[in-house]
Design an enzyme around this catalytic site. Structure first.
Site, mmCIF file in Angstrom:
data_model
loop_
_atom_site.group_PDB
_atom_site.id
_atom_site.type_symbol
_atom_site.label_atom_id
_atom_site.label_comp_id
_atom_site.label_asym_id
_atom_site.label_seq_id
_atom_site.Cartn_x
_atom_site.Cartn_y
_atom_site.Cartn_z
ATOM 1 N N GLU A 174 35.029 31.568 1.319
ATOM 2 C CA GLU A 174 33.799 32.356 1.251
ATOM 3 C C GLU A 174 32.880 31.952 2.410
ATOM 4 O O GLU A 174 32.938 30.821 2.906
ATOM 5 C CB GLU A 174 33.096 32.144 -0.080
ATOM 6 C CG GLU A 174 32.638 30.718 -0.331
ATOM 7 C CD GLU A 174 31.851 30.570 -1.619
ATOM 8 O OE1 GLU A 174 31.258 31.574 -2.059
ATOM 9 O OE2 GLU A 174 31.820 29.466 -2.181
ATOM 10 N N PHE B 288 40.345 18.438 12.287
ATOM 11 C CA PHE B 288 40.724 19.071 11.018
ATOM 12 C C PHE B 288 41.389 20.420 11.214
ATOM 13 O O PHE B 288 41.971 20.974 10.294
ATOM 14 C CB PHE B 288 39.466 19.282 10.163
ATOM 15 C CG PHE B 288 38.487 20.223 10.811
ATOM 16 C CD1 PHE B 288 38.523 21.576 10.548
ATOM 17 C CD2 PHE B 288 37.540 19.751 11.701
ATOM 18 C CE1 PHE B 288 37.625 22.445 11.161
ATOM 19 C CE2 PHE B 288 36.639 20.606 12.312
ATOM 20 C CZ PHE B 288 36.687 21.950 12.050
ATOM 21 N N ASP C 150 34.833 12.589 1.899
ATOM 22 C CA ASP C 150 34.161 12.724 3.199
ATOM 23 C C ASP C 150 32.789 13.358 3.006
ATOM 24 O O ASP C 150 32.424 14.322 3.678
ATOM 25 C CB ASP C 150 35.015 13.540 4.171
ATOM 26 C CG ASP C 150 34.573 13.359 5.628
ATOM 27 O OD1 ASP C 150 33.882 12.357 5.922
ATOM 28 O OD2 ASP C 150 34.913 14.210 6.463
ATOM 29 N N SER D 92 35.637 23.711 15.524
ATOM 30 C CA SER D 92 36.958 23.118 15.698
ATOM 31 C C SER D 92 36.835 21.612 15.772
ATOM 32 O O SER D 92 35.766 21.064 16.036
ATOM 33 C CB SER D 92 37.642 23.654 16.960
ATOM 34 O OG SER D 92 36.920 23.287 18.109
ATOM 35 N N GLY D 93 37.945 20.934 15.535
ATOM 36 C CA GLY D 93 37.975 19.477 15.567
ATOM 37 C C GLY D 93 39.331 18.994 15.126
ATOM 38 O O GLY D 93 40.303 19.759 15.089
ATOM 39 N N SER E 209 40.791 24.498 13.098
ATOM 40 C CA SER E 209 39.817 25.424 13.674
ATOM 41 C C SER E 209 39.335 26.385 12.601
ATOM 42 O O SER E 209 40.084 26.734 11.688
ATOM 43 C CB SER E 209 40.445 26.218 14.827
ATOM 44 O OG SER E 209 40.895 25.343 15.849
ATOM 45 N N VAL E 210 38.079 26.806 12.706
ATOM 46 C CA VAL E 210 37.509 27.752 11.756
ATOM 47 C C VAL E 210 37.023 28.986 12.512
ATOM 48 O O VAL E 210 36.332 28.874 13.525
ATOM 49 C CB VAL E 210 36.347 27.135 10.958
ATOM 50 C CG1 VAL E 210 35.755 28.163 9.986
ATOM 51 C CG2 VAL E 210 36.814 25.905 10.198
#
Length: 313
Positions: free
Chosen positions: A125, A49, A171, A46-47, A51-52
């Site tokens: 993916e 950007f 980035d 997370s950040g 959350s994953v």
């Protein structure tokens, strides 16, 4: 300001994306459509950007990564054919790259959804046994030049594909390079700071400051390829020395990296070319791939393939 490299995983919030094969682009709105197709698991990153989460596809159990982006976190919007409302630029860029067949060195978006109350969900993916290059270097320290070259060449080729199809990443850094620890193949991830490629200069930048070029620091303007090449120079230095060359703006505008480890003259020459102070003095992505340091490594890799061996990781 980005902290110096640390092995402490709690020291910094990191941009993470995770890297499958088949692509089914879908924009069915709503939570029901998502939950009918995927199961969301634990948080893995997370950040700023978003959350994953890890997860899997219900139809076949395929492991996936699910990136959640709140509407108020979206910096740039885009329009897609057939969509009533705008979508995050990241979705438009990833869909564009998928529609032209994708590239083995670029993360694939398999699906996306807009869910009321949760914003946008991007299903990516997630190849097994992968970790980002930041963690890889943190654990191992500076990489042998042969291994650095292997990672670097793949990254440059992936970014050349991205540029060829009208996208600029903006980035490029070790945290946005995913390494398959079994095969030593890499994937460029996280297009959250990306944009459509244009010939004109850009006057906004949402990437990582310590990877940004002098022209941005000094005049708040840059062009796509010189930006990418500068960031690649920082990345290559990071790989062969174990840390980034610049921390402060003054160091960026001086563009004089100090080598803390023994690095070959050919590798230093390529890094120095990429880190040319004037954007027009930097190489193109094609010129990087034909640099003597790259070509020598390519010949050695071909010899190894003939003998069925891989460089030590």
């Amino acid at each position: 300001m980005l902290e110096k490299r640390s092995a402490d995983p709690n020291l910094e919030d990191k941009r993470r994306g995770v890297g499958g094969s088949d692509v089914v682009l879908c924009s069915d709105p709503g939570k029901e459509a998502f939950t009918l197709r995927y199961r969301c698991g634990p948080l893995i990153g997370s950040g700023g950007f978003g959350s994953v989460f890890s997860g899997h596809r219900l139809s076949d159990g395929l492991p996936v990564a699910i990136k959640q982006i709140s509407r108020d976190q979206v910096q740039q919007w885009a329009r897609l054919p057939g969509e009533l409302g705008p979508v995050p630029m990241e979705i438009a860029l990833l869909q564009r790259l998928c529609e032209v067949g994708g590239h083995g060195g670029v993360i694939r978006m398999l699906d996306w959804f807009e869910v009321e109350g949760r914003g946008f969900l991007l299903v990516m993916e997630q190849p097994p046994q992968c970790r980002d290059l930041f963690d890889f270097i943190t654990d191992r320290g500076a990489l042998p030049e042969r291994l650095a070259l292997r990672f670097f060449r793949q990254t440059v080729e992936a970014l050349r594909f991205v540029h060829t199809h009208g996208v600029v990443h903006r980035d490029v850094k070790d945290e946005n390079i995913l390494v398959d620890t079994r095969t030593l193949e890499v994937k460029v991830i996280d297009f959250g700071s990306g944009a459509l490629l244009k010939d004109a200069a850009y006057d906004e930048f949402e990437g990582t400051r310590v990877y940004s070029p002098p022209e941005w620091v000094q005049s708040r303007s840059y062009r796509a390829e010189p930006l990418t090449v500068w960031s690649l120079g920082v990345l290559l230095f990071d790989m062969v020395c174990g840390d980034i060359p610049f921390e402060r703006d003054q160091e960026i505008v001086e563009a004089t990296p100090f080598y803390t480890r023994r690095v070959s003259k050919e590798c230093q020459a390529l890094i120095g070319w990429c880190l040319s102070l004037r954007p027009e003095d930097r190489p193109s992505l094609e010129q990087i791939l034909t640099h003597p340091w790259m070509e020598v490594g390519e010949e050695e890799d071909e010899e190894e393939e003939e003998h069925g061996s891989l460089p030590s990781a």
